[in-house]
Design a protein around this motif. Structure first.
Motif, PDB file in Angstrom:
ATOM      1  N   PRO A  45     -15.883   2.090  -5.491  1.00  0.00           N
ATOM      2  CA  PRO A  45     -15.301   1.440  -6.665  1.00  0.00           C
ATOM      3  C   PRO A  45     -14.348   0.317  -6.256  1.00  0.00           C
ATOM      4  O   PRO A  45     -13.747   0.355  -5.188  1.00  0.00           O
ATOM      5  CB  PRO A  45     -14.557   2.583  -7.360  1.00  0.00           C
ATOM      6  N   SER A  46     -14.208  -0.659  -7.116  1.00  0.00           N
ATOM      7  CA  SER A  46     -13.357  -1.802  -6.790  1.00  0.00           C
ATOM      8  C   SER A  46     -11.880  -1.452  -6.945  1.00  0.00           C
ATOM      9  O   SER A  46     -11.505  -0.519  -7.667  1.00  0.00           O
ATOM     10  CB  SER A  46     -13.691  -2.987  -7.705  1.00  0.00           C
ATOM     11  N   ASP A  47     -11.031  -2.216  -6.262  1.00  0.00           N
ATOM     12  CA  ASP A  47      -9.584  -2.047  -6.412  1.00  0.00           C
ATOM     13  C   ASP A  47      -9.161  -2.274  -7.866  1.00  0.00           C
ATOM     14  O   ASP A  47      -8.305  -1.569  -8.396  1.00  0.00           O
ATOM     15  CB  ASP A  47      -8.842  -3.032  -5.504  1.00  0.00           C
ATOM     16  N   LYS A  48      -9.782  -3.264  -8.496  1.00  0.00           N
ATOM     17  CA  LYS A  48      -9.445  -3.583  -9.879  1.00  0.00           C
ATOM     18  C   LYS A  48      -9.760  -2.410 -10.802  1.00  0.00           C
ATOM     19  O   LYS A  48      -9.000  -2.113 -11.736  1.00  0.00           O
ATOM     20  CB  LYS A  48     -10.206  -4.829 -10.328  1.00  0.00           C
ATOM     21  N   PHE A  49     -10.875  -1.740 -10.534  1.00  0.00           N
ATOM     22  CA  PHE A  49     -11.224  -0.576 -11.343  1.00  0.00           C
ATOM     23  C   PHE A  49     -10.194   0.531 -11.159  1.00  0.00           C
ATOM     24  O   PHE A  49      -9.779   1.179 -12.138  1.00  0.00           O
ATOM     25  CB  PHE A  49     -12.610  -0.067 -10.966  1.00  0.00           C
ATOM     26  N   ALA A  50      -9.786   0.775  -9.925  1.00  0.00           N
ATOM     27  CA  ALA A  50      -8.782   1.814  -9.662  1.00  0.00           C
ATOM     28  C   ALA A  50      -7.475   1.498 -10.377  1.00  0.00           C
ATOM     29  O   ALA A  50      -6.830   2.386 -10.944  1.00  0.00           O
ATOM     30  CB  ALA A  50      -8.540   1.939  -8.158  1.00  0.00           C
ATOM     31  N   GLU A  51      -7.084   0.228 -10.365  1.00  0.00           N
ATOM     32  CA  GLU A  51      -5.874  -0.185 -11.084  1.00  0.00           C
ATOM     33  C   GLU A  51      -6.049   0.028 -12.579  1.00  0.00           C
ATOM     34  O   GLU A  51      -5.110   0.426 -13.286  1.00  0.00           O
ATOM     35  CB  GLU A  51      -5.562  -1.645 -10.775  1.00  0.00           C
ATOM     36  N   GLY A  52      -7.283  -0.240 -13.090  1.00  0.00           N
ATOM     37  CA  GLY A  52      -7.568  -0.009 -14.503  1.00  0.00           C
ATOM     38  C   GLY A  52      -7.488   1.460 -14.867  1.00  0.00           C
ATOM     39  O   GLY A  52      -7.020   1.826 -15.956  1.00  0.00           O
ATOM     40  N   LEU A  53      -7.942   2.330 -13.955  1.00  0.00           N
ATOM     41  CA  LEU A  53      -7.830   3.773 -14.184  1.00  0.00           C
ATOM     42  C   LEU A  53      -6.375   4.190 -14.311  1.00  0.00           C
ATOM     43  O   LEU A  53      -6.000   4.948 -15.221  1.00  0.00           O
ATOM     44  CB  LEU A  53      -8.485   4.533 -13.029  1.00  0.00           C
ATOM     45  N   ASP A  54      -5.556   3.723 -13.375  1.00  0.00           N
ATOM     46  CA  ASP A  54      -4.140   4.102 -13.401  1.00  0.00           C
ATOM     47  C   ASP A  54      -3.466   3.615 -14.679  1.00  0.00           C
ATOM     48  O   ASP A  54      -2.585   4.298 -15.224  1.00  0.00           O
ATOM     49  CB  ASP A  54      -3.430   3.538 -12.173  1.00  0.00           C
ATOM     50  N   GLY A  79      -2.342   6.360 -17.076  1.00  0.00           N
ATOM     51  CA  GLY A  79      -0.895   6.461 -16.878  1.00  0.00           C
ATOM     52  C   GLY A  79      -0.554   7.237 -15.634  1.00  0.00           C
ATOM     53  O   GLY A  79       0.413   8.010 -15.602  1.00  0.00           O
ATOM     54  N   THR A  80      -1.350   7.045 -14.568  1.00  0.00           N
ATOM     55  CA  THR A  80      -1.172   7.828 -13.340  1.00  0.00           C
ATOM     56  C   THR A  80      -0.382   7.097 -12.261  1.00  0.00           C
ATOM     57  O   THR A  80      -0.364   7.532 -11.102  1.00  0.00           O
ATOM     58  CB  THR A  80      -2.545   8.265 -12.794  1.00  0.00           C
ATOM     59  N   GLY A  81       0.211   5.975 -12.572  1.00  0.00           N
ATOM     60  CA  GLY A  81       1.179   5.346 -11.673  1.00  0.00           C
ATOM     61  C   GLY A  81       0.690   5.008 -10.283  1.00  0.00           C
ATOM     62  O   GLY A  81       1.415   5.190  -9.312  1.00  0.00           O
ATOM     63  N   GLY A  82      -0.557   4.547 -10.160  1.00  0.00           N
ATOM     64  CA  GLY A  82      -1.056   4.139  -8.847  1.00  0.00           C
ATOM     65  C   GLY A  82      -1.782   5.217  -8.089  1.00  0.00           C
ATOM     66  O   GLY A  82      -2.237   4.994  -6.960  1.00  0.00           O
ATOM     67  N   LEU A  83      -1.955   6.408  -8.684  1.00  0.00           N
ATOM     68  CA  LEU A  83      -2.600   7.530  -7.989  1.00  0.00           C
ATOM     69  C   LEU A  83      -4.030   7.189  -7.572  1.00  0.00           C
ATOM     70  O   LEU A  83      -4.415   7.403  -6.416  1.00  0.00           O
ATOM     71  CB  LEU A  83      -2.602   8.764  -8.884  1.00  0.00           C
ATOM     72  N   PHE A  84      -4.827   6.677  -8.511  1.00  0.00           N
ATOM     73  CA  PHE A  84      -6.239   6.421  -8.185  1.00  0.00           C
ATOM     74  C   PHE A  84      -6.402   5.230  -7.248  1.00  0.00           C
ATOM     75  O   PHE A  84      -7.350   5.181  -6.467  1.00  0.00           O
ATOM     76  CB  PHE A  84      -7.049   6.234  -9.470  1.00  0.00           C
TER      77      PHE A  84
END
Length: 279
Positions: free
Chosen positions: A57-66, A70-75
């Motif tokens: 998965p892309s970094d942008k997607f992980a940031e979108g997940l957080d 509301g997981t504060g950078g976890l993913f």
């Protein structure tokens, strides 16, 4: 098997997908709703949760997940750990430095630098290095290596200067077809204004004091240059001014003995013809 049941043995991408799914279900979101919140399609979310999105998965997607969860950078951090987990522990500190470097000066002795490897070449390297590993392990390591190319997608990508000993062109990794693809990739990479390549021919002999040990110099804006040197037990970063300066001198000597960029590309093309069995 119901929606929350998972097999016991999962690769890193499958574990990541499992965690995404768990949190999504806990938030009572559909894949479509999560995709919309993260800025991606429903099918993208589905492939992530299934652990089949390659290289990852892309970094942008992980940031979108957080942001959506509301997981504060976890993913985002979990994604970083996937990258680190598919590299040996001694290599992880180098990866962090590589991502920040403004210039990368590399001397490769028998294998093409990881940043310049094709997927097929990297897979063949790992398959030889880990002959008994499962396919999923080799695939994950290969994907992590190819992902390193993202460094050239930065807003201000590093300048890369690579000196490859001719042995890199002659060492047949994965067979003639894989080698042809790898040399084609080198020629394409050399067209980038960020990348310079030189070949140190066999005829140059051994012009350095360290013999044929590969090494990389990383320079940074506002920070001292560091050296990454490989050895039998793995690689190590060095920041000693004396050690770094000695290798800067070695690198300058290598550049002086290597073919100029134009002649270097001509030699690559010559070897490419051999792998293609062209006259």
């Amino acid at each position: 098997m119901d929606e929350t049941t998972e097999p016991e043995h999962l690769n890193p991408l499958q574990r990541y997908g499992r965690d995404v799914k768990k949190v999504r279900l806990a938030r009572n979101l559909t894949q479509k709703q999560l995709g919309r919140a993260a800025g991606y399609s429903e099918s993208y979310v589905s492939r992530v949760e299934a652990g089949v999105l390659l290289p990852r998965p892309s970094d942008k997607f992980a940031e979108g997940l957080d942001l959506a969860f509301g997981t504060g950078g976890l993913f985002y951090d979990l994604l970083r750990r996937i990258d680190e987990g598919d590299h040996p522990s001694w290599f992880v500190p180098y990866l962090a430095m590589e991502q920040k470097a403004s210039r990368i000066l590399d001397f490769s002795t028998s294998l093409v630098k990881g940043l310049l490897q094709t997927e097929d070449y990297a897979r063949a390297v790992y398959r030889n290095a880990y002959p008994h590993a499962e396919k999923e392990v080799i695939d994950a390591k290969t994907a992590a290596r190819i992902h390193r190319r993202k460094v050239f997608d930065r807003e201000k990508p590093p300048l890369f200067w690579g000196i490859l000993h001719e042995a890199c062109l002659r060492t047949e990794v994965g067979g003639p077809e894989v080698m042809a693809g790898q040399l084609e990739h080198l020629l394409a990479a050399a067209e980038s204004p960020q990348i310079d390549l030189q070949i140190l021919p066999f005829s140059a002999g051994a012009p350095t004091a360290n013999g044929m040990m590969p090494f990389t110099l990383l320079t940074f804006d506002g920070s001292p240059t560091v050296l990454y040197a490989e050895g039998p037990q793995g690689g190590k970063l060095h920041d000693s001014a004396k050690t770094v300066t000695a290798h800067v001198d070695i690198y300058d000597r290598l550049r002086a003995h290597a073919l100029c960029p134009v002649n270097s590309l001509a030699l690559i093309k010559s070897h490419l013809k051999e792998y293609r069995n062209e006259p």
